[in-house]
Write a protein that holds these residues in place. Structure first.
Motif, mmCIF file in Angstrom:
data_model
loop_
_atom_site.group_PDB
_atom_site.id
_atom_site.type_symbol
_atom_site.label_atom_id
_atom_site.label_comp_id
_atom_site.label_asym_id
_atom_site.label_seq_id
_atom_site.Cartn_x
_atom_site.Cartn_y
_atom_site.Cartn_z
ATOM 1 N N HIS A 128 3.669 -0.227 -0.391
ATOM 2 C CA HIS A 128 5.122 -0.265 -0.254
ATOM 3 C C HIS A 128 5.617 0.932 0.559
ATOM 4 C CE1 HIS A 128 6.084 -3.665 -2.834
ATOM 5 N NE2 HIS A 128 5.218 -3.220 -3.723
ATOM 6 N N GLN A 129 6.726 0.729 1.273
ATOM 7 C CA GLN A 129 7.309 1.770 2.104
ATOM 8 C C GLN A 129 8.613 2.322 1.534
ATOM 9 O OE1 GLN A 129 5.567 2.876 4.794
ATOM 10 N NE2 GLN A 129 4.016 1.396 4.103
ATOM 11 N N SER A 130 9.035 1.837 0.381
ATOM 12 C CA SER A 130 10.271 2.303 -0.248
ATOM 13 C C SER A 130 10.076 2.312 -1.765
ATOM 14 C CB SER A 130 11.448 1.401 0.152
ATOM 15 O OG SER A 130 11.280 0.102 -0.367
#
Length: 219
Positions: free
Chosen positions: A69-71
């Motif tokens: 995941h990037q967030s």
């Protein structure tokens, strides 16, 4: 030039992994899963060691780091899927991040099984629930994802293909939802709750979600 993307699982970490804020948590049979503000997810084993004084206490040991995941992680949920194992099922973890990414992980070895960018882009996810379809059917299970809006997105599980976008008649955001099978087993029901405290029950046919207007107010 082609690119190669690898999903990494870090096992038996010895350092303290909880340097970032925990944003989601769920428990499973042998431990706990924690989602963090940096987009990572830690799986912990629950152990009961005996100390030198003869007493005992529960302890959590880092088992696996899930990183894709990037967030920040907004929602996590435990589930199962069919697998070529003696039990015939494999434990999975479903995670949803604030940017709308939905990922299914294996809790056995930490691998990323499937991933999709849901329509919840720029809409903070608020609720996640899973309906298990009849095991004797070839149909996939159904994953319901809602955010700060009046739309519930229905994904197939574990492939995460978008099955249906349901535009509700709620005037407020959906904050919680749950699914259940009716006693007659002919239809299922989705319970939704919104920020204004309104709870509604919707009836639908899980095998007809590809059609339009499959949801109706249950009486």
């Amino acid at each position: 030039m082609s690119s190669l993307t690898l999903r990494l699982a870090a096992w038996n970490a010895t350092a303290n992994p909880t340097h970032t804020r925990v944003t989601a948590v769920t428990a499973y049979r042998d431990g706990v899963a924690c989602g963090h503000a940096d987009g990572t997810i830690w799986l912990y084993d629950l152990a009961l060691p005996t100390d030198t004084q003869g007493g005992s206490k529960f302890e959590l040991y880092p088992k696996c780091l899930l990183s894709a995941h990037q967030s920040p992680i907004a929602l996590i949920k435990l589930a199962e899927t069919s697998a070529p194992t003696p039990e015939g099922r494999e434990g999975t973890l479903i995670s949803v991040s604030e940017d709308g990414d939905v990922i299914v992980w294996s809790t056995t070895d930490g691998r990323c099984m499937s991933r999709v960018r849901s329509p919840l882009q720029n809409i903070r996810p608020t609720s996640l629930c899973l309906q298990t379809v009849d095991y004797q059917s070839a149909a996939e299970d159904l994953l319901f994802v809602a955010g700060e809006g009046s739309v519930v997105y229905v994904l197939s599980y574990p492939s995460l293909e978008l099955v249906y976008e349901w535009q509700q008649s709620h005037s407020e955001w959906v904050t919680a939802q749950a699914v259940r099978k009716r006693k007659d087993h002919f239809r299922s029901e989705l319970l939704t709750c919104t920020t204004d405290g309104v709870v509604r029950i919707w009836s639908y046919d899980e095998f007809g979600l590809a059609q339009q207007d499959v949801f109706s107010r249950a009486t």
